[in-house]
Design a protein around this motif. Structure first.
Motif, mmCIF file in Angstrom:
data_model
loop_
_atom_site.group_PDB
_atom_site.id
_atom_site.type_symbol
_atom_site.label_atom_id
_atom_site.label_comp_id
_atom_site.label_asym_id
_atom_site.label_seq_id
_atom_site.Cartn_x
_atom_site.Cartn_y
_atom_site.Cartn_z
ATOM 1 N N ALA A 149 0.853 -1.204 0.000
ATOM 2 C CA ALA A 149 0.000 0.000 0.000
ATOM 3 C C ALA A 149 0.876 1.237 0.000
ATOM 4 O O ALA A 149 1.922 1.280 0.658
ATOM 5 N N THR A 150 0.422 2.247 -0.733
ATOM 6 C CA THR A 150 1.192 3.490 -0.864
ATOM 7 C C THR A 150 0.393 4.630 -0.243
ATOM 8 O O THR A 150 -0.791 4.839 -0.572
ATOM 9 N N VAL A 188 -1.050 8.292 0.226
ATOM 10 C CA VAL A 188 -1.306 9.464 -0.628
ATOM 11 C C VAL A 188 -2.147 10.465 0.160
ATOM 12 O O VAL A 188 -2.864 10.088 1.113
ATOM 13 N N ALA A 218 -5.163 12.499 1.425
ATOM 14 C CA ALA A 218 -6.584 12.114 1.388
ATOM 15 C C ALA A 218 -7.427 13.125 0.624
ATOM 16 O O ALA A 218 -8.399 12.753 -0.053
ATOM 17 N N PHE A 272 -8.600 12.709 -3.014
ATOM 18 C CA PHE A 272 -9.729 11.848 -3.347
ATOM 19 C C PHE A 272 -11.014 12.246 -2.574
ATOM 20 O O PHE A 272 -12.106 11.921 -3.003
ATOM 21 N N ASP A 273 -10.811 12.964 -1.416
ATOM 22 C CA ASP A 273 -11.966 13.373 -0.576
ATOM 23 C C ASP A 273 -11.789 14.833 -0.178
ATOM 24 O O ASP A 273 -10.950 15.144 0.665
ATOM 25 N N ILE A 281 -4.354 8.568 3.165
ATOM 26 C CA ILE A 281 -5.036 7.301 2.973
ATOM 27 C C ILE A 281 -4.080 6.375 2.215
ATOM 28 O O ILE A 281 -3.169 6.825 1.517
ATOM 29 N N TYR A 282 -4.279 5.065 2.345
ATOM 30 C CA TYR A 282 -3.388 4.078 1.736
ATOM 31 C C TYR A 282 -4.119 3.383 0.592
ATOM 32 O O TYR A 282 -5.229 2.865 0.769
ATOM 33 N N LEU A 283 -3.458 3.412 -0.555
ATOM 34 C CA LEU A 283 -4.032 2.804 -1.746
ATOM 35 C C LEU A 283 -3.098 1.713 -2.275
ATOM 36 O O LEU A 283 -1.864 1.798 -2.149
ATOM 37 N N LYS A 284 -3.691 0.695 -2.892
ATOM 38 C CA LYS A 284 -2.942 -0.382 -3.524
ATOM 39 C C LYS A 284 -2.965 -0.176 -5.035
ATOM 40 O O LYS A 284 -4.029 -0.180 -5.644
ATOM 41 N N PHE A 285 -1.775 0.033 -5.629
ATOM 42 C CA PHE A 285 -1.650 0.298 -7.059
ATOM 43 C C PHE A 285 -1.164 -0.953 -7.803
ATOM 44 O O PHE A 285 -0.263 -0.897 -8.622
#
Length: 443
Positions: free
Chosen positions: A84-85, A87, A89, A92-93, A102-106
């Motif tokens: 998870a990376t 970024v 928040a 996106f919000d 927030i943590y996103l999986k790319f």
């Protein structure tokens, strides 16, 4: 009487062994035929030829290193844990607080890639002189092969001459054995008639025994020389080949042939000088190559392919593959490596000085050997002529001395002493012939 008959039987075995051998003879060789056969069939020389072919292939191999490296690549991955990376928040919000992450999986569970790759050195200091260096190595191997061939010819010529001398020596000693056998037979008859003493009869017997021992030693030497010649020719060293080997020339004919074919060319010395010059040139080339290591390396890389990303392994779904390609240039500038490069250049310069001194030493050695060999050849020619003349005169004296003994003018001891002198003259003649053959080959 029984003892005498054994002596006569043993003499017959010696006298007719050569005749029986001649009937088995199948391999009649001249010096030229021996040299030609050795050049084609010698294992040691064939090894040098194989090394030469290997060196030639290495030159072609170095040339291919300048061809662009183009290759296909591909991989398939199953991502067990997708990282998870973090970024911001608010990206996106919009209602997210400032600094909130927030943590996103790319990534997906499965991904794969395949494509065509290109690597090409536009300028590589380590490759720029590689072909030229390998060409010098090829030239050195060519000289090594030629030197090996000339050395083989010298060794075959010497081995051939040794066989000729050994054969003639054996024939001479066979004649001695026949003479001393008859001499012993006459001595026994005179002893039984009480016309000579026991010591004189024993002296005749000792001379006969000595002739037998000399003949057996000569026979052993002949076999050893044949074995050596067969080995150099590249012929299997077997009992049949040893017995079937027969040489065409005698000492006189071989001497005339070698003298006619002798030319002051010093082939091996010239080849060694040329080879060493190649070594010096190679050392200079390596200095240039090492000096170029201060320069940067410029390379071209390229890729043309496609990537697959999905949570399911559906490699044959064309909609899930996305194209990917690039082309670029990279630059590598050595910094700390320059320190070791300077030491390498200094070391290679010293090595070139060593090889240059070796070249100078070879040239001086060639001049020295040329003068020494020419002087020695003249001395040995005269020594051979005089030794042959002395032996021929001793053979003439032998007939007169034998006649004097038969008429009772001289004693048996005097006759045996004169025979011993003849054998000494003969041995000096054979040795002078061997020395002369060596000088011919050295020239």
């Amino acid at each position: 009487m029984i003892y005498t008959m054994r002596k006569i039987l043993f003499l017959y075995v010696i006298l007719f062994s050569t005749a029986a051998f001649a009937q088995k003879s199948e391999m009649l060789l001249t010096l030229e035929e021996a040299l030609d056969y050795a050049v084609v069939h010698s294992p040691t020389l064939n090894v040098e030829r194989i090394k030469l072919k290997e060196a030639s292939i290495e030159v072609d191999e170095k040339r291919l290193h300048h061809v662009p490296d183009i290759f296909l690549s591909g991989d398939l991955r199953r991502n067990l844990i997708i990282s998870a990376t973090p970024v911001p928040a608010h990206a996106f919000d919009p209602t997210a607080q400032e600094g909130e992450l927030i943590y996103l999986k790319f990534n997906t569970k499965w991904n794969s890639s395949t494509g065509l790759n290109l690597n090409y050195d536009l300028f590589n200091p380590e490759k720029i002189n590689s072909v030229a260096e390998q060409q010098h190595q090829l030239n050195i191997q060519e000289y090594d092969t030629q030197i090996s061939e000339e050395e083989l010819k010298e060794r075959v010529a010497i081995a051939y001459a040794e066989c000729v001398i050994a054969e003639e020596q054996m024939q001479m000693l066979k004649s001695d054995t026949a003479y001393y056998s008859e001499f012993l037979n006459n001595a026994n008859q005179l002893f039984y008639k009480e016309r000579i003493s026991l010591s004189e009869r024993n002296d005749a017997h000792s001379s006969y025994n000595e002739s037998i021992m000399n003949f057996l030693e000569a026979e052993k030497i002949v076999k050893e020389r044949r074995v050596q010649l067969l080995y150099l020719l590249g012929i299997d060293v077997t009992k049949d080949n040893i017995e079937s080997l027969l040489l065409h020339e005698n000492i006189s004919a071989l001497t005339e042939k070698m003298e006619e074919n002798t030319s002051v060319t010093y082939t091996i010395s010239s080849l060694e000088e040329l080879r060493q010059q190649e070594v010096v040139d190679l050392a200079g080339m390596r200095i240039k190559s090492a000096s170029l290591k201060y320069a940067p390396t410029i390379s071209l890389q390229g890729y043309y392919g496609t990537n697959f990303y999905d949570n399911e392994l559906s490699l044959f779904n064309n909609n899930l593959w996305r194209g990917n390609s690039y082309i670029g240039i990279s630059l590598r500038v050595p910094i700390t490596q320059s320190l070791s490069t300077s030491k390498e250049v200094s070391r290679l310069r010293l090595h070139k000085q060593i090889e240059a001194e070796n070249l100078r030493d070879i040239r001086n050695s060639v001049n020295k050997d040329r003068l020494n060999n020419l002087s020695l050849l003249q001395v040995r020619k005269e020594s051979y002529r005089l030794s042959r003349e002395n032996w021929q005169m001793s053979m003439q004296n032998s007939e007169a001395i034998q006649m004097q003994y038969e008429k009772g003018y001289i004693q048996q001891a005097d006759l045996l002493n004169e025979k011993l002198k003849i054998q000494q003259f003969r041995q000096k003649y054979l040795q002078s012939a061997y020395d002369l053959f060596n000088s011919f080959v050295a020239i």
